[in-house]
Design an enzyme around this catalytic site. Structure first.
Site, mmCIF file in Angstrom:
data_model
loop_
_atom_site.group_PDB
_atom_site.id
_atom_site.type_symbol
_atom_site.label_atom_id
_atom_site.label_comp_id
_atom_site.label_asym_id
_atom_site.label_seq_id
_atom_site.Cartn_x
_atom_site.Cartn_y
_atom_site.Cartn_z
ATOM 1 N N LYS A 45 -0.171 11.909 5.560
ATOM 2 C CA LYS A 45 -0.345 12.047 4.535
ATOM 3 C C LYS A 45 1.135 11.182 3.712
ATOM 4 C CE LYS A 45 0.477 15.565 0.188
ATOM 5 N NZ LYS A 45 1.001 17.090 -0.019
ATOM 6 N N CYS A 97 -16.722 3.332 3.857
ATOM 7 C CA CYS A 97 -15.514 3.187 5.125
ATOM 8 C C CYS A 97 -15.565 1.173 5.201
ATOM 9 C CB CYS A 97 -16.152 3.292 5.983
ATOM 10 S SG CYS A 97 -16.478 5.251 5.487
ATOM 11 N N GLY A 111 -8.630 17.981 6.677
ATOM 12 C CA GLY A 111 -9.679 18.928 6.951
ATOM 13 C C GLY A 111 -10.943 19.067 6.514
ATOM 14 N N ARG A 120 -11.968 23.358 17.619
ATOM 15 C CA ARG A 120 -12.923 23.998 17.006
ATOM 16 C C ARG A 120 -13.960 23.177 16.762
ATOM 17 N NH1 ARG A 120 -13.061 23.773 10.670
ATOM 18 N NH2 ARG A 120 -10.889 22.630 10.245
ATOM 19 N N CYS A 127 -13.853 14.338 15.781
ATOM 20 C CA CYS A 127 -14.330 14.163 14.591
ATOM 21 C C CYS A 127 -12.902 13.632 13.625
ATOM 22 C CB CYS A 127 -14.656 15.479 13.695
ATOM 23 S SG CYS A 127 -16.354 16.204 14.576
ATOM 24 N N CYS A 128 -12.939 12.167 13.337
ATOM 25 C CA CYS A 128 -11.494 11.554 12.447
ATOM 26 C C CYS A 128 -11.092 12.683 11.232
ATOM 27 C CB CYS A 128 -12.189 10.141 11.894
ATOM 28 S SG CYS A 128 -13.233 9.755 11.207
#
Length: 386
Positions: free
Chosen positions: A19, A85, A122, A194, A205-206
């Protein structure tokens, strides 16, 4: 058309933040400041500018003009680029074309994204309700999970093999001060994380991220004038997806196969000549499939390739030395430009603890956009040489 040789003369990047403490436009300005200083030129010497940012998520129309207007770049031909992207890489591709075709002698491509201001941590992009797959709820994680399931079934690989990608890239990220995530992880931690979309766990996962990167390119004559360390863009390849409404082999990345073949031909190089690759490892299975699509191992051999250490330091080629999207983070519109900055630093022997030994040739690769009937909407690859 005979293209002129094009060289990177300036490269700059912010830290890739979970962030960012500043807004999106400031991330862009920080990256540009660093690239201009690296090039040893005045801002007014830049003759054209392209700014990549995904889908207006940073909250402003005419985003590039907002970034550049207050830092001495007003009045310069400037265009905003959007291709998911692939946005930042296409911005550099456009700058490359301006110099290669003689439109100008110095150009700049920039990639910026501030996902934390537009997305909760997330969360992923919502399915596209205009696509048949989107109507059924297909997400990017779900699509890549389907690829993974098919690959594991077809080629006797395991989720533990996929976890090796995440472990490797986190180990690389631990040596990179620009990365979002630097704490080492184990195969067991990856497998027990998870579940997002079976077999992909959260650590396969990125993560969303914020960042900015800028690349200034110029002619050989400008390089000589500046006395810059020469990093040549030997290939800049952009292609789009081909629509199919029938069976597709989800274990083959068709658009990357085509784009890499074009890049190798343009550079007069092949896989055996490449020392490092920055690939679009948005999901661990992606890096698996790109080993094969770019020709570093045969189709179906990715698990064996990573088990043997092939895509790591001391192996055949180093994949994702900065930590990849999986651990450096994925500030979508910024990523393609950030990969080119990393490759430039590696080829200049300026990558510090993560330096690829005797790096002479590097590939950067990023895809963009999940559109029904297409492998991906766009694929952008660059080959840079020392």
């Amino acid at each position: 058309m005979n293209y002129r040789d094009v060289y990177v003369i300036g490269a700059g990047m912010t830290k890739i933040y979970k962030k960012a403490p500043v807004p999106a436009d400031e991330l862009g300005r920080q990256a540009i400041y660093t690239a201009v200083k690296d090039a040893g030129i005045a801002p007014k010497e830049i003759q054209s500018i392209f700014i990549g940012e995904m889908g207006g998520l940073s909250g402003s129309v005419c985003f590039g003009q907002r970034v550049c207007g207050t830092i001495g770049l007003g009045g310069v031909p400037m265009a905003n680029v959007e291709s998911a992207c692939s946005s930042g890489a296409i911005a550099v591709h456009q700058a490359y074309k301006d110099v290669a075709t003689g439109r100008c002698d110095v150009a700049m491509g920039v990639g910026v994204q501030h996902l934390s201001s537009s997305r909760a941590g997330g969360t992923g992009l919502a399915p596209d309700p205009r696509d048949p797959e989107g109507i059924q709820g297909a997400t990017m994680a779900g699509i890549y999970a389907s690829r993974a399931q098919r690959y594991l079934h077809e080629f006797n690989a395991t989720p533990a093999d996929l976890a090796l990608v995440s472990v490797k890239n986190r180990r690389h990220a631990a040596l990179n001060p620009y990365s979002s995530y630097q704490q080492p992880i184990t195969v067991e931690e990856v497998l027990n994380a998870r579940m997002i979309a079976d077999p992909l766990t959260m650590l396969m996962c990125c993560p969303n991220a914020d960042g900015g990167a800028a690349v200034i390119v110029a002619t050989k004559e400008k390089v000589r004038q500046l006395g810059a360390k020469p990093v040549r863009i030997a290939a800049s390849s952009l292609t789009s997806g081909i629509f199919r409404n029938d069976f597709r082999d989800m274990t083959e990345m068709e658009i990357t196969i085509r784009c890499s073949q074009k890049a190798y031909e343009m550079a007069s190089l092949g896989p055996d000549d490449i020392d490092m690759v920055e690939c679009h490892d948005a999901f661990a299975i992606g890096e698996f499939l790109y080993y094969e699509a770019m020709g570093f191992c045969e189709h179906g051999e990715a698990a064996r390739f990573i088990r043997s250490g092939g895509p790591d330091y001391g192996g055949k080629v180093v994949f994702s030395p900065r930590g990849g999207l999986l651990s450096c983070g994925h500030p979508t519109g910024c990523t393609g430009a950030a990969q080119i900055v990393e490759a430039t630093w590696q080829l200049r022997n300026e990558a510090g603890a993560r330096q690829v030994p005797d790096c002479k040739a590097a590939i950067t690769h990023v895809t963009g956009g999940g559109v029904y009937g297409l492998d991906n909407a766009a694929c952008t690859m660059h080959i840079l040489t020392r």
